[in-house]
Design a protein around this motif. Structure first.
Motif, PDB file in Angstrom:
ATOM      1  N   ALA A 198     -35.361  64.677 -60.121  1.00  0.00           N
ATOM      2  CA  ALA A 198     -35.232  66.108 -60.403  1.00  0.00           C
ATOM      3  C   ALA A 198     -34.978  66.878 -59.108  1.00  0.00           C
ATOM      4  N   ARG A 199     -35.669  66.489 -58.052  1.00  0.00           N
ATOM      5  CA  ARG A 199     -35.473  67.128 -56.754  1.00  0.00           C
ATOM      6  C   ARG A 199     -34.085  66.815 -56.193  1.00  0.00           C
ATOM      7  N   GLY A 200     -33.631  65.572 -56.353  1.00  0.00           N
ATOM      8  CA  GLY A 200     -32.303  65.203 -55.888  1.00  0.00           C
ATOM      9  C   GLY A 200     -31.214  66.005 -56.577  1.00  0.00           C
ATOM     10  N   GLU A 201     -31.351  66.170 -57.873  1.00  0.00           N
ATOM     11  CA  GLU A 201     -30.382  66.955 -58.636  1.00  0.00           C
ATOM     12  C   GLU A 201     -30.397  68.409 -58.184  1.00  0.00           C
ATOM     13  N   GLU A 202     -31.580  68.922 -57.912  1.00  0.00           N
ATOM     14  CA  GLU A 202     -31.715  70.305 -57.431  1.00  0.00           C
ATOM     15  C   GLU A 202     -31.008  70.471 -56.080  1.00  0.00           C
ATOM     16  N   LEU A 203     -31.184  69.501 -55.194  1.00  0.00           N
ATOM     17  CA  LEU A 203     -30.547  69.563 -53.876  1.00  0.00           C
ATOM     18  C   LEU A 203     -29.025  69.517 -53.994  1.00  0.00           C
ATOM     19  N   LEU A 204     -28.532  68.718 -54.929  1.00  0.00           N
ATOM     20  CA  LEU A 204     -27.079  68.618 -55.117  1.00  0.00           C
ATOM     21  C   LEU A 204     -26.472  69.919 -55.622  1.00  0.00           C
ATOM     22  N   ARG A 205     -27.277  70.693 -56.312  1.00  0.00           N
ATOM     23  CA  ARG A 205     -26.798  71.977 -56.831  1.00  0.00           C
ATOM     24  C   ARG A 205     -26.945  73.102 -55.804  1.00  0.00           C
TER      25      ARG A 205
ATOM     26  N   GLY B  71     -35.406  52.944 -53.120  1.00  0.00           N
ATOM     27  CA  GLY B  71     -34.210  53.687 -52.766  1.00  0.00           C
ATOM     28  C   GLY B  71     -33.002  53.311 -53.592  1.00  0.00           C
ATOM     29  N   ILE B  72     -32.815  52.024 -53.864  1.00  0.00           N
ATOM     30  CA  ILE B  72     -31.624  51.601 -54.599  1.00  0.00           C
ATOM     31  C   ILE B  72     -31.654  52.112 -56.037  1.00  0.00           C
ATOM     32  N   GLU B  73     -32.847  52.205 -56.627  1.00  0.00           N
ATOM     33  CA  GLU B  73     -32.957  52.737 -57.988  1.00  0.00           C
ATOM     34  C   GLU B  73     -32.717  54.241 -57.992  1.00  0.00           C
ATOM     35  N   PHE B  74     -33.253  54.928 -57.001  1.00  0.00           N
ATOM     36  CA  PHE B  74     -33.006  56.362 -56.870  1.00  0.00           C
ATOM     37  C   PHE B  74     -31.511  56.608 -56.691  1.00  0.00           C
ATOM     38  N   GLY B  75     -30.889  55.842 -55.796  1.00  0.00           N
ATOM     39  CA  GLY B  75     -29.459  56.015 -55.532  1.00  0.00           C
ATOM     40  C   GLY B  75     -28.601  55.743 -56.751  1.00  0.00           C
TER      41      GLY B  75
ATOM     42  N   LYS C 155     -23.233  67.971 -50.046  1.00  0.00           N
ATOM     43  CA  LYS C 155     -24.472  68.657 -50.400  1.00  0.00           C
ATOM     44  C   LYS C 155     -25.686  67.742 -50.247  1.00  0.00           C
ATOM     45  N   LEU C 156     -25.471  66.438 -50.477  1.00  0.00           N
ATOM     46  CA  LEU C 156     -26.583  65.503 -50.438  1.00  0.00           C
ATOM     47  C   LEU C 156     -26.143  64.178 -49.823  1.00  0.00           C
ATOM     48  N   LEU C 157     -26.915  63.704 -48.847  1.00  0.00           N
ATOM     49  CA  LEU C 157     -26.664  62.406 -48.234  1.00  0.00           C
ATOM     50  C   LEU C 157     -27.882  61.524 -48.486  1.00  0.00           C
ATOM     51  N   LEU C 158     -27.628  60.259 -48.842  1.00  0.00           N
ATOM     52  CA  LEU C 158     -28.691  59.310 -49.121  1.00  0.00           C
ATOM     53  C   LEU C 158     -28.613  58.160 -48.130  1.00  0.00           C
ATOM     54  N   GLY C 159     -29.690  57.894 -47.403  1.00  0.00           N
ATOM     55  CA  GLY C 159     -29.736  56.753 -46.505  1.00  0.00           C
ATOM     56  C   GLY C 159     -30.261  55.539 -47.251  1.00  0.00           C
ATOM     57  N   LEU C 160     -29.361  54.575 -47.548  1.00  0.00           N
ATOM     58  CA  LEU C 160     -29.736  53.492 -48.457  1.00  0.00           C
ATOM     59  C   LEU C 160     -29.484  52.089 -47.912  1.00  0.00           C
ATOM     60  N   GLY C 161     -29.509  51.930 -46.598  1.00  0.00           N
ATOM     61  CA  GLY C 161     -29.492  50.596 -46.008  1.00  0.00           C
ATOM     62  C   GLY C 161     -28.477  49.642 -46.591  1.00  0.00           C
ATOM     63  N   GLY C 162     -28.944  48.508 -47.151  1.00  0.00           N
ATOM     64  CA  GLY C 162     -28.058  47.467 -47.655  1.00  0.00           C
ATOM     65  C   GLY C 162     -27.640  47.624 -49.103  1.00  0.00           C
ATOM     66  N   SER C 163     -27.779  48.796 -49.667  1.00  0.00           N
ATOM     67  CA  SER C 163     -27.480  48.993 -51.089  1.00  0.00           C
ATOM     68  C   SER C 163     -26.023  48.722 -51.439  1.00  0.00           C
ATOM     69  N   LEU C 164     -25.099  49.032 -50.526  1.00  0.00           N
ATOM     70  CA  LEU C 164     -23.687  48.795 -50.826  1.00  0.00           C
ATOM     71  C   LEU C 164     -23.416  47.317 -51.058  1.00  0.00           C
ATOM     72  N   ASP C 165     -24.112  46.445 -50.338  1.00  0.00           N
ATOM     73  CA  ASP C 165     -23.947  45.003 -50.544  1.00  0.00           C
ATOM     74  C   ASP C 165     -24.359  44.611 -51.956  1.00  0.00           C
ATOM     75  N   VAL C 166     -25.426  45.240 -52.453  1.00  0.00           N
ATOM     76  CA  VAL C 166     -25.888  44.956 -53.816  1.00  0.00           C
ATOM     77  C   VAL C 166     -24.897  45.508 -54.833  1.00  0.00           C
TER      78      VAL C 166
END
Length: 238
Positions: free
Chosen positions: A20-27, A85-89, A178-189
């Protein structure tokens, strides 16, 4: 309210509250960024003042590792739950696909970000990919420019810690996202290059053990977890 765990202030939120907070930040107007520290990142912050400042300066600090949850309990300042983080992303990417927001992927080896983008487009119909670039660049300001030129609403910054946290703190506003997510190795997954732990390990908070089994060379990094817990117990005594 943030919970101080060895100097890092974690937002005391559930996954639903974090989203909910992430969506708020994106707006919202302006640039915002999210970090997802595990014990290894907390230990890195303890040794690096710039990293600590970058992490604590985030708009949302999520407890990614189960070790952080244990550490908070030891300090008698419990957090509500682990927020991987990967689930949030993944959920934020899905939200973008449903709300016409574009996403940029930055990081990993050449070709990985592109494959991740393709896989996610197939998974989430309507997902708009603003652009991609691997993590092998020398000029951070130039990389921020790529994101800005793409017009992305959200960017996944997957450069590894603490490089990604420092990048977002220093160049977040310059990316125009508007929003940047630091997600380490998530792109590999997301690309299928690496696999997330099977459901059994995830449900029992044993992802770290699965990663160690798959890659024993990680033992040096894994030793940060007991070190982190030792530091938490020491801080409790003080």
């Amino acid at each position: 309210m943030r919970i101080n765990v060895l100097g890092v202030g974690f937002d005391n939120v559930t996954m639903a509250e974090a989203l909910a907070r992430g969506e708020e930040l994106l707006r919202s107007e302006g640039a915002h960024y999210v970090v997802t520290p595990n014990p290894e990142i907390v230990e890195a912050c303890r040794a690096d003042a710039e990293a600590m400042e970058a992490v604590n300066g985030a708009d949302l600090v999520l407890p990614d590792g189960i070790g952080v949850i244990y550490g908070a309990k030891i300090l008698k300042t419990p957090l509500k739950e682990r927020v991987p983080g990967i689930e949030f992303g993944t959920s934020m990417i899905e939200w973008c696909s449903k709300n016409g927001k574009s996403v940029y992927f930055l990081g990993a080896k050449p070709g990985v970000a592109e494959q991740a983008a393709e896989n996610l487009k197939q998974r989430f119909s309507g997902l708009i990919i603003a652009g991609t670039h691997d993590g092998y660049f020398k000029d951070d300001a130039e990389a921020a420019g790529w994101i800005r030129e793409s017009g992305a609403d959200m960017a996944l910054i997957c450069l590894g810690a603490p490089k990604q946290e420092k990048f977002m703190a220093r160049y977040g506003a310059e990316t125009g996202a508007k929003l940047l997510l630091g997600l380490g190795g998530s792109l590999d997954v997301f690309a299928g290059v690496a696999q997330r732990a099977p459901e059994f390990y995830v449900n029992h908070n044993l992802e770290w053990f699965y990663r160690l089994i798959k890659n024993p060379s990680r033992i040096g990094r894994m030793m940060k977890l007991p070190l982190f817990l030792i530091h938490a117990m020491g801080a409790k005594k003080n």
